[in-house]
Write an enzyme that holds these catalytic residues in place. Sequence first.
Site, PDB file in Angstrom:
ATOM      1  N   SER A   1       0.694  -1.241   0.096  1.00  0.00           N
ATOM      2  CA  SER A   1       0.012   0.027  -0.040  1.00  0.00           C
ATOM      3  C   SER A   1       0.813   1.370  -0.101  1.00  0.00           C
ATOM      4  CB  SER A   1      -0.696   0.073   1.089  1.00  0.00           C
ATOM      5  OG  SER A   1      -0.117   0.052   2.367  1.00  0.00           O
TER       6      SER A   1
ATOM      7  N   LYS B   1      13.849  -9.672  12.382  1.00  0.00           N
ATOM      8  CA  LYS B   1      14.756  -9.751  11.027  1.00  0.00           C
ATOM      9  C   LYS B   1      15.632 -10.468  11.108  1.00  0.00           C
ATOM     10  CE  LYS B   1      12.165  -6.811   8.807  1.00  0.00           C
ATOM     11  NZ  LYS B   1      11.140  -7.219   7.726  1.00  0.00           N
TER      12      LYS B   1
ATOM     13  N   TYR C   1      12.581  -5.223  16.731  1.00  0.00           N
ATOM     14  CA  TYR C   1      12.640  -5.166  15.334  1.00  0.00           C
ATOM     15  C   TYR C   1      13.899  -5.953  14.876  1.00  0.00           C
ATOM     16  CZ  TYR C   1      13.330  -3.543  10.419  1.00  0.00           C
ATOM     17  OH  TYR C   1      13.823  -3.257   9.342  1.00  0.00           O
TER      18      TYR C   1
ATOM     19  N   SER D   1      14.246  -9.039   4.661  1.00  0.00           N
ATOM     20  CA  SER D   1      14.670  -8.577   5.855  1.00  0.00           C
ATOM     21  C   SER D   1      14.991  -7.235   6.091  1.00  0.00           C
ATOM     22  CB  SER D   1      15.991  -9.409   5.883  1.00  0.00           C
ATOM     23  OG  SER D   1      16.484  -9.377   7.128  1.00  0.00           O
TER      24      SER D   1
END
Length: 271
Positions: free
Chosen positions: A11, A149, A145, A131
């Site tokens: 989006s 990843k 976060y 990633s």
Amino acid sequence: MKKVILITGASSGMGKETAKKLIHEGHIVYTVARRIDQMQDLLEMGGHPIKMDVTIEADIDSVIATILKEQGRIDVLWNNAGYGLYGSVEDVPLDQARNQFEVNVFGMAAMTQKVVPIMRKAKSGTIINTSSMGGKMYFPMGAWYHASKHAVEGLSDCLRLELKPFNIHVVVLEPGFIATEFGSVLLNQFENINKDSAYRNMMDKIIEGTKKSEQPGGSSDPKVISDAISKIVNSNKPKTRYKVGKFSKMMPWMRVYLGDAAFDSIVMSQM
């Protein structure tokens, strides 16, 4: 060759810009995200936007069924949906940390589990997992976060070996600083963090650095990502990893070759 491509998190930012390029190249591009109102321009270009949440299995099943009914195959899956959760390990509520993994890791895994049988049957396909350079190094205040990843990196490496006998490529995209909504989302998160946090000074430094990355020249244009994804999609033998964007090569290199103590010193010197 025209390919059927499914992109999550399309989006805005990297996903949206890449979808535009792939549509322009003549591919059949299905884009999914929660904010379908922000994908109407892709529809007008000839894309196929569908509302979907990667954490809802029924949404995924519906999207996959639609694509198979209309196209009969899925050639490329780009697991691009994700976001960054920032704050100290002490301060971030665990329900928020769990949601970080639900989107960044388990959402990606859910999409993969649904698409792999289709690709195995076709004996071909490419799965691209987003990633980050943050999957190879770290900054304070980004533990959840970075952890998500790092998990994407490990999952992708195992998946690559598992799918090799079926002629399915698994590619890891490792963006650096890219001009997207990521920085603004991060800044909004910090606004909601307790002002009396013991980590306030460190948070202020992260905020300052994020604002600098939002300025002209602080990040790479999303075009560098769309060019990389186009190269992967159109390649018969894509590389296993693509480091793309500002600092994407330098920071992981420093992390590996300078060692923990030196890298920690460099990072903390900015705090």
